[in-house]
Write a protein that holds these residues in place. Structure first.
Motif: not given
Length: 286
Positions: A123-127, A134-140, A142-147
């Protein structure tokens, strides 16, 4: 069934065949029996070993599972390999067991001849910190569907499953976990009687998902040189397929396979196709 004491932990295991060792590391909520179809097939060419991790059936270990971290499970695995004189080994790890296998291959490559990651839950490859908004928002971004898939998994899987565990409702906990990881409803009820019984036997191991996981990044993956294969199911939760894609792109020369018609448990869903793909990879490493 034989067992070994490794670092104060009793581990039951099954072994069949002779040759280069292939060690299977199960995920949640399963045990050594998840690899029954692999032991029979792989033992024709290899020394096939499947073990139950520290809290999995039939190991009798008391505790709240918070010591069942990736790091501690990696120590267990390395101790098992040493006691069985099974190094260097080909290691096949599924889900949480995939993270454990990756951790061993990254930190102790001398013990690993090759490794196969099956739907690895890194999981740490994503967040890196799941509590960091903030990390989750950055993931969103980069890749909204994965987030969104990750958020759905936590909302529909982890959070209510942990509440069920706290109430002692193990059956509900495992049902919620499976539905979230497969992104479908009623998964447990559609399994074979044998597989369903195994997962119920290991329902409490859903609690392993509460443990802190070590940070593993794209840079860590890029430094790996051990031959590797990454296997994904065709229809598992998008968040897991996203993790698989990052790993396959980051580990140098990593081979990749997708098992059609399979979800998060391709070794159970499509054992014949899974076995052929992994055996083909291992033959090139032997």
């Amino acid at each position: 069934m034989p067992s070994l004491e490794v670092n104060g932990v009793n581990l039951f295991y099954a072994e069949k065949g002779a040759g280069e060792p292939v060690v299977f590391v199960h995920g949640i909520p399963t045990d050594y029996r998840a690899w029954d179809s692999q032991l029979d097939s792989f033992s024709e060419h290899y020394r096939a070993i499947a073990y139950s991790r520290r809290y999995a059936y039939p190991n009798a270990r008391e505790g709240d599972l918070l010591d069942s971290t990736v790091e501690n499970n990696a120590i267990d695995l390395m101790g098992l390999l040493e006691k069985l004189r099974a190094t260097p080994a080909h290691i096949v790890g599924h889900s949480y067991g995939g993270f454990i296998s990756l951790y061993v291959a990254a930190h102790h490559p001398e013990m690993v001849r090759s490794f196969v990651l099956v739907e690895p839950a890194v999981s740490t490859l994503l967040v890196k910190n799941p509590k960091n908004i903030l990390e989750f928002l950055l993931l969103f971004l980069r890749s909204p569907s994965v987030a969104l898939s990750a958020a759905k998994y936590v909302r529909k899987g982890n959070n209510p499953a942990f509440k069920a565990l706290d109430k002692g409702d193990l059956l509900t906990a495992v049902k919620l976990n499976l539905d979230a990881i497969e992104d479908k409803d009623g998964v447990l009820d559609r399994l074979s009687a044998k597989t369903r019984a195994m997962m119920i036997d290991n329902a409490r191991t859903v609690g392993e998902l509460r443990t802190r996981v070590p940070v593993f990044t794209r840079d860590d993956a890029s430094r790996m040189r051990t031959p590797s294969l990454l296997i994904s199911g065709e229809s598992s939760a998008l968040v897991l397929r996203g993790i698989g894609q990052i790993l396959a792109e980051s580990i140098p020369d990593c081979e990749r396979a997708r098992i059609s018609g399979a979800g998060h448990f391709p070794h159970l869903d499509k054992a014949e196709e899974f076995n052929a793909r992994v055996l083909g990879f291992l033959q090139l490493q032997s």
